[in-house]
Design a protein around this motif. Sequence first.
Motif, PDB file in Angstrom:
ATOM      1  N   ARG A 613       0.825  -1.158   0.076  1.00 50.41           N
ATOM      2  CA  ARG A 613       0.007  -0.066   0.095  1.00 50.41           C
ATOM      3  C   ARG A 613       0.718   1.044   0.028  1.00 50.41           C
ATOM      4  O   ARG A 613       0.485   2.027  -0.731  1.00 50.41           O
ATOM      5  CB  ARG A 613      -0.884   0.086   1.052  1.00 50.41           C
ATOM      6  CG  ARG A 613      -2.057   1.141   1.023  1.00 50.41           C
ATOM      7  CD  ARG A 613      -2.722   1.122   2.575  1.00 50.41           C
ATOM      8  NE  ARG A 613      -3.572  -0.052   2.542  1.00 50.41           N
ATOM      9  CZ  ARG A 613      -4.505  -0.370   1.902  1.00 50.41           C
ATOM     10  NH1 ARG A 613      -5.301   0.499   0.970  1.00 50.41           N
ATOM     11  NH2 ARG A 613      -5.373  -1.350   1.785  1.00 50.41           N
ATOM     12  N   THR A 614       1.876   1.192   0.680  1.00 50.52           N
ATOM     13  CA  THR A 614       2.872   2.387   0.938  1.00 50.52           C
ATOM     14  C   THR A 614       3.484   2.789  -0.506  1.00 50.52           C
ATOM     15  O   THR A 614       3.793   3.633  -0.978  1.00 50.52           O
ATOM     16  CB  THR A 614       3.777   1.931   1.903  1.00 50.52           C
ATOM     17  OG1 THR A 614       3.504   1.734   2.972  1.00 50.52           O
ATOM     18  CG2 THR A 614       4.831   3.432   2.046  1.00 50.52           C
ATOM     19  N   LYS A 616       2.300   1.726  -3.397  1.00 54.68           N
ATOM     20  CA  LYS A 616       1.129   2.237  -4.433  1.00 54.68           C
ATOM     21  C   LYS A 616       0.962   3.768  -4.058  1.00 54.68           C
ATOM     22  O   LYS A 616       0.746   4.505  -5.065  1.00 54.68           O
ATOM     23  CB  LYS A 616      -0.040   1.482  -4.214  1.00 54.68           C
ATOM     24  CG  LYS A 616      -1.240   1.883  -4.844  1.00 54.68           C
ATOM     25  CD  LYS A 616      -2.593   1.029  -4.714  1.00 54.68           C
ATOM     26  CE  LYS A 616      -3.810   1.538  -5.444  1.00 54.68           C
ATOM     27  NZ  LYS A 616      -5.203   0.876  -4.960  1.00 54.68           N
ATOM     28  N   THR A 617       0.880   4.063  -2.699  1.00 54.70           N
ATOM     29  CA  THR A 617       0.809   5.431  -2.722  1.00 54.70           C
ATOM     30  C   THR A 617       1.901   6.271  -3.112  1.00 54.70           C
ATOM     31  O   THR A 617       1.479   7.429  -3.853  1.00 54.70           O
ATOM     32  CB  THR A 617       0.792   5.744  -0.980  1.00 54.70           C
ATOM     33  OG1 THR A 617      -0.316   5.044  -0.563  1.00 54.70           O
ATOM     34  CG2 THR A 617       0.335   7.059  -0.730  1.00 54.70           C
ATOM     35  N   ALA A 618       3.035   5.969  -3.104  1.00 54.45           N
ATOM     36  CA  ALA A 618       4.249   6.457  -3.621  1.00 54.45           C
ATOM     37  C   ALA A 618       3.983   6.633  -5.113  1.00 54.45           C
ATOM     38  O   ALA A 618       4.502   7.745  -5.609  1.00 54.45           O
ATOM     39  CB  ALA A 618       5.576   5.995  -3.271  1.00 54.45           C
ATOM     40  N   GLU A 620       1.449   6.810  -6.877  1.00 55.83           N
ATOM     41  CA  GLU A 620       0.174   7.670  -7.009  1.00 55.83           C
ATOM     42  C   GLU A 620       0.627   9.167  -6.767  1.00 55.83           C
ATOM     43  O   GLU A 620      -0.118  10.095  -6.947  1.00 55.83           O
ATOM     44  CB  GLU A 620      -1.066   7.450  -6.375  1.00 55.83           C
ATOM     45  CG  GLU A 620      -1.467   5.960  -6.851  1.00 55.83           C
ATOM     46  CD  GLU A 620      -2.583   5.487  -5.822  1.00 55.83           C
ATOM     47  OE1 GLU A 620      -2.680   6.227  -4.930  1.00 55.83           O
ATOM     48  OE2 GLU A 620      -3.192   4.633  -6.381  1.00 55.83           O
ATOM     49  N   GLY A 622       2.533  10.172  -3.852  1.00 52.05           N
ATOM     50  CA  GLY A 622       2.731  10.158  -2.546  1.00 52.05           C
ATOM     51  C   GLY A 622       4.270  10.414  -2.086  1.00 52.05           C
ATOM     52  O   GLY A 622       4.874  10.388  -3.055  1.00 52.05           O
ATOM     53  N   SER A 623       4.388  10.506  -0.880  1.00 52.94           N
ATOM     54  CA  SER A 623       5.834  10.529  -0.349  1.00 52.94           C
ATOM     55  C   SER A 623       6.358   9.316  -0.361  1.00 52.94           C
ATOM     56  O   SER A 623       5.930   8.135  -0.155  1.00 52.94           O
ATOM     57  CB  SER A 623       5.836  11.434   1.047  1.00 52.94           C
ATOM     58  OG  SER A 623       7.144  11.177   1.485  1.00 52.94           O
TER      59      SER A 623
END
Length: 677
Positions: A613-614, A616-618, A620, A622-623
């Motif tokens: 998930r982390t 995937k967020t990056a 998209e 994200g940090s």
Amino acid sequence: MKRLETFILVILLTLIAPLSIFGQEYVSVIEGDLASLRLYEPNGKPISIETIDINDLQLGTILVSGDEPIILETSRGDIRLFPDSILILDEVSATSTTLLLIDGSVTAKTTQGTLSIITPATLYELDRAGEVFVTSTRNEERVQSFDVAVRATNLITHKTTTIEALQELELSNPKLAKRTLAPVEAAAGRIVRPARIPAKPGAIQWTVGLEFVEEAEEIKELVRSLPEKPVVLSPSVKAMPVVKEAVAKPRTTLRDSAPAPIQSKGTYGIEAGYTLTFPIKSASYWPGHRLEVKPFISYNSLALRLNVHVETDSFTAFDTNFLNLDPSALGIVSFVFGIVDHVKVGYSTSPFYLLIEEGGYPGTQLAPFIASTFPSGKMALYNSITIGGFKLTTSFDDLRFTNIINDSGSQLGSTVLEYTFGGSYPMGIALGTLAILDSQSSRIFKAELYPVLELSFPIINTRLTQFSALLLASGYLPVYPSVKFEEFFDMNSTYFFPNHQLGVGLTVNHKPFNGQIMASLAKGKNHLLLFNDIAEAHDHIDHNGFIDVYASGTWKSKNLTANAILNVPFTKEFALATVKGETQDADFSQIGLTYTADVFHLSLGASRVGFLRTLKTAFEGGSLKPLFYGKWASSFLEASYTYKIFTFTTRLNVPIILNNQKPSVDISVKVRFDGVF
């Protein structure tokens, strides 16, 4: 409570005691022409003579002799490789020695255990100590036995022929002709170790490039053992064109005409280092100072290094590892291994091997349950004992008992007994347990065992490639403060094992890569990757997963090592499992990279719970920071450079943000003085 601690300490001290009954395995060249010797790795890659320790050849090395014979010394006997021959060192152990003669001739002598020499056509076997000569070429196949009976088995027809001592068998003859050896023939085939005559000042003068020695008056009694001077014939003069004679260059051999010095087997010395630590995001910005001194000594397979250090952050109070002693049993052991920095007994291929150092290796069978922690000052123990097809492996993550004494987490231990079946199908079976110890009030408060059974079924088993199927089962058994056997086996339970895990997988080892994949069904306390640095900081991580999917791989070349681990637990609904009591996904990942050159070293690593998930967020937008830093992540980056006796190192530590841990930067310099004996 004290009885339990004493029992654990006795077991640990028993394991690390150097046992002299287990021999040290080694292979070294003691006679021959290095200029004509060629060496190759098992994959066929050439090995430079200048870069290899000729006194410590590795098993699997391919030797190709030139115009001169080569004499090898092993821990179980001697080997003479005749000119223009090809030999592979397959196995040298306490119970057996196996050589692969690809082409040419060899004489092998074993003083302990069995001896096997395998040629493309025949298997030669000695059941006890003895000496044998074997020739295997395109046109010839024969064997000579000098002192014990030898069995010769045709690898095509599987017909076995036995010859007695002082007999020769000619296998290239369809009639398998036998004959008795004359004493002179037997003496010519036997190994004659190089004579080692101690030099007396003024007694013998050895000069490079000559083929004879000059004797002095005081050693005339040795004249029979020395080679005769060459006879100089009267020259026959003829009218011929004048040709300028080329100057002959002396040939470099292991044993030149000058007496060969005894090769150094040991080193000794001292390392001294200073480290400056700068805290990041800390209430105090005062740097920490650490001064340490490490004397060391090693001889062959034995090594010991000690560590004495003093550290401070204010120069008003100092902390050392050699003045404060806790009189409790755990405190004494912690004190001893706070000073001990490195211990090694034996080689990794020896019947007995012991390694104590920072870091640790859990053992192959426990790899799906453990992810190695990044360097953290823990003093890990790894011990293996091999007898025939049996191998007992024991490990403990920290002999300093840091987490127990400081009430800062769990401690980990394991023991595994493996057995590999002989014959053409080397199936393996391993039975062991993982032990997790929890602390309270600086004492062992709880001990839990996770028994493990693993079966290995080889699919491809060659020298270069091993590919196997795995079947793994594990359970759960609390043993302290009370034994709860019903947690391991319960007749009233649906599956009889209320806490269990059953997994199937594949493992491959094809240099430079090895990897493993596994899928398992879990219930109760059991799941894969029970122990890692993040789980340790959170005092275990439980999740609601039902299926674990695990994969790991390592790529290791001469300078580069890369490894990765990924474990993804799914619920019965095939959704990502979450940590109990948290909204955090329970998948775990770890990556590591190490590059080592002659003077430069770089390493980095990162662990993360909730990696998918982390990531995937990056992607998209994200940090990237949560991948390396936070409550569920840890990482480090280290670089070092060596210039002569100095080593300069910079390291960034990013621990998990728990238990008042903060990131820091270490800058250190180390100087090393050493010698040989």
